[in-house]
Scaffold this motif. Structure first.
Motif, PDB file in Angstrom:
ATOM      1  N   SER A  56     -27.716  24.484 -23.443  1.00  0.00           N
ATOM      2  CA  SER A  56     -26.806  24.339 -24.582  1.00  0.00           C
ATOM      3  C   SER A  56     -25.936  23.073 -24.500  1.00  0.00           C
ATOM      4  CB  SER A  56     -25.928  25.576 -24.724  1.00  0.00           C
ATOM      5  OG  SER A  56     -26.696  26.671 -25.183  1.00  0.00           O
ATOM      6  N   SER A 112     -25.802  20.185 -27.383  1.00  0.00           N
ATOM      7  CA  SER A 112     -24.553  19.863 -28.080  1.00  0.00           C
ATOM      8  C   SER A 112     -24.119  18.421 -27.817  1.00  0.00           C
ATOM      9  CB  SER A 112     -23.446  20.837 -27.679  1.00  0.00           C
ATOM     10  OG  SER A 112     -23.178  20.776 -26.300  1.00  0.00           O
ATOM     11  N   ALA A 124     -25.150  24.500 -30.642  1.00  0.00           N
ATOM     12  CA  ALA A 124     -26.013  24.980 -29.558  1.00  0.00           C
ATOM     13  C   ALA A 124     -25.714  26.402 -29.121  1.00  0.00           C
ATOM     14  CB  ALA A 124     -25.915  24.037 -28.362  1.00  0.00           C
ATOM     15  N   HIS A 125     -25.375  27.258 -30.068  1.00  0.00           N
ATOM     16  CA  HIS A 125     -25.290  28.674 -29.735  1.00  0.00           C
ATOM     17  C   HIS A 125     -26.702  29.243 -29.694  1.00  0.00           C
ATOM     18  CE1 HIS A 125     -20.838  29.784 -30.319  1.00  0.00           C
ATOM     19  NE2 HIS A 125     -20.941  28.512 -29.957  1.00  0.00           N
ATOM     20  N   ALA A 126     -26.843  30.469 -29.199  1.00  0.00           N
ATOM     21  CA  ALA A 126     -28.173  31.018 -28.992  1.00  0.00           C
ATOM     22  C   ALA A 126     -28.245  32.485 -29.394  1.00  0.00           C
ATOM     23  CB  ALA A 126     -28.577  30.883 -27.519  1.00  0.00           C
ATOM     24  N   TYR A 176     -31.995  29.165 -36.189  1.00  0.00           N
ATOM     25  CA  TYR A 176     -32.051  28.989 -34.742  1.00  0.00           C
ATOM     26  C   TYR A 176     -33.436  28.418 -34.397  1.00  0.00           C
ATOM     27  CZ  TYR A 176     -27.890  31.961 -34.650  1.00  0.00           C
ATOM     28  OH  TYR A 176     -26.643  32.491 -34.853  1.00  0.00           O
ATOM     29  N   LEU A 195     -21.500  31.378 -25.742  1.00  0.00           N
ATOM     30  CA  LEU A 195     -22.607  30.571 -26.264  1.00  0.00           C
ATOM     31  C   LEU A 195     -23.707  31.429 -26.888  1.00  0.00           C
ATOM     32  CD1 LEU A 195     -23.029  27.927 -23.415  1.00  0.00           C
ATOM     33  CD2 LEU A 195     -22.144  27.517 -25.724  1.00  0.00           C
ATOM     34  N   GLY A 200     -28.143  26.844 -33.767  1.00  0.00           N
ATOM     35  CA  GLY A 200     -28.485  26.655 -32.368  1.00  0.00           C
ATOM     36  C   GLY A 200     -29.937  26.978 -32.089  1.00  0.00           C
ATOM     37  N   VAL A 204     -29.374  29.517 -21.089  1.00  0.00           N
ATOM     38  CA  VAL A 204     -28.518  29.155 -22.221  1.00  0.00           C
ATOM     39  C   VAL A 204     -27.374  28.267 -21.751  1.00  0.00           C
ATOM     40  CG1 VAL A 204     -26.871  30.071 -23.904  1.00  0.00           C
ATOM     41  CG2 VAL A 204     -29.118  31.149 -23.630  1.00  0.00           C
ATOM     42  N   ASN A 205     -26.772  28.617 -20.619  1.00  0.00           N
ATOM     43  CA  ASN A 205     -25.664  27.810 -20.089  1.00  0.00           C
ATOM     44  C   ASN A 205     -26.113  26.409 -19.695  1.00  0.00           C
ATOM     45  OD1 ASN A 205     -23.762  29.835 -20.387  1.00  0.00           O
ATOM     46  ND2 ASN A 205     -24.016  30.614 -18.296  1.00  0.00           N
TER      47      ASN A 205
END
Length: 401
Positions: free
Chosen positions: A291, A295, A301-303, A214, A342, A251, A287-288
């Motif tokens: 991400s 991506s 792009a997960h966190a 990450y 996510l 991510g 994050v929203n």
């Protein structure tokens, strides 16, 4: 930013070795204590797009546990000792922030059971933390080859030797965010080349089947500003591509050693005069927001989000106040139940109780942020244990210990 000193945890493990087995290594002893770590030699494969924390518990590493135990030796309050023992059992990341600490990776890889995931922070870039003083590193700008050969390469070798252990890596906290917002500072401008090349080297060489990486993306109060979101995403994906788009990058990490809430409505700084320019008033919104930008440029792009010290909000005078925030408490314990697809997990990254930096204005490593009105005082040098601060984190913990 957090900075560790010495090898106290490793020394504590060594001193605990049975007297009748002086020739056995620490790694051999730990494997005996944790036979699950050797689990029939089955190699672990982690696949980007899946959640590596969904079926694994973040490992409660012995180094932090030893640090807590050493501190409790000087405490007489039975309640604090009991609560501290509970903290030591919570999974947390270990910071490999000096070359001297790299051997700890081998120790912890050996002790981690097969149903857990070991968290390690890669944190020793040349010219590290270019916009701060408290956590400047051991390598000077220009020592990239030493970073690669003496720091990254031995970590790679250690992980390759433990293919049965799942590993989560946070890659160089604060580094790429500093190149987005602090590039006008001379130290950051000078370090930029090493930062990009160093992170790319780490990503490329740590790209191992049992690893989930990450890349650090600061937090919502840093890259979450409207003007910083796209440049922040571009910086991260650019280095990711330079590294060859490694398959084991899952991510980003956010709020590392930070204080932001996961969800805080309307937001801790929603009433400030410039709030209209930052719609990321909590890490969930951050994050929203970032991400999809990451991506869209081809990177997973997960966190993962650090909740180690974010239990109490409304303590800071400004987003950027990062040093030993007064009134803080231990936050939500590590879990993959985040409520956001996510977000792979809430994790503990900053070891609670270790100082962010000294409040002594005469000290060489003094950073003015550690002298602000919302910073706890007195505080010792970065990485040094502050028992009073640790007990405050316990008192204000949510959930309570």
């Amino acid at each position: 930013m957090k900075y560790l000193l010495g090898l106290a945890g490793l020394a504590a493990l060594a001193s605990a070795a049975p007297a009748e087995m002086p020739t056995r290594t620490i790694e051999e002893q730990l494997l005996e204590r944790n036979p699950a770590a050797a689990a029939s030699g089955a190699a672990v494969t982690l696949t980007a797009g899946t959640n590596p924390f969904a079926s694994r518990t973040l490992h409660a590493n012995s180094v932090y546990a030893s640090e807590i135990a050493a501190a409790m030796a000087n405490v007489t309050d039975a309640t604090i000792k009991t609560q501290a023992s509970a903290v030591a059992k919570v999974g947390s990341f270990l910071w490999l922030d000096t070359i001297a600490r790299v051997p700890l990776a081998t120790t912890l890889l050996a002790e981690t059971p097969s149903d857990e995931i070991l968290g390690l922070v890669i944190y020793d870039l040349p010219g590290r933390d270019c916009a701060a003083k408290a956590s400047n590193g051991e390598l000077a700008t220009g020592e990239l080859s030493k970073y690669e050969s003496d720091y990254i390469d031995p970590i790679v070798a250690a992980i390759k030797a433990a293919p049965q252990t799942a590993v989560a890596l946070i890659i160089e906290p604060d580094s790429l965010p500093n190149l987005v917002t602090n590039i006008n500072e001379t130290a950051c401008a000078n370090a930029a080349s090493d930062y990009k090349a160093g992170v790319a080297y780490a990503l490329s060489n740590l790209n191992l089947p049992n690893v989930a990486m990450y890349i650090d993306a600061g937090h919502g109060g840093w890259l979450g500003w409207d003007a910083n979101l796209q440049p922040g995403a571009d910086m991260i994906t650019s280095v990711y591509k330079t590294a060859g788009s490694p398959s084991q990058v899952f991510g980003i990490s956010t709020n590392v050693a930070g204080w932001n809430a996961w969800i805080e409505l309307p937001g801790e700084f929603s009433t400030t005069s410039d709030a209209q320019y930052n719609k990321c008033q909590d890490e969930n919104r951050y994050v929203n927001a970032i991400s999809p930008l990451i991506s869209a440029d081809g990177m997973p792009a997960h966190a993962i989000i650090d909740t180690g010290r974010n239990a109490v909000q409304g303590l800071r005078l400004a987003w950027g106040d990062w040093c030993n925030v007064n009134g803080a408490g231990f936050g939500v314990h590590p879990t993959s139940s985040t409520g956001n697809t996510l977000a792979d997990a809430f994790v503990w990254v900053k070891p609670g109780g270790e100082s962010d930096g000294t409040s002594d204005s005469t000290a060489t490593r003094y950073d003015s942020f550690c002298g602000l009105a919302d910073a706890y005082k007195p505080s010792p040098q970065a990485g040094t244990w502050n028992e009073a601060y640790f007990e405050m984190l316990l008192k204000n913990a949510n959930p309570a210990f």
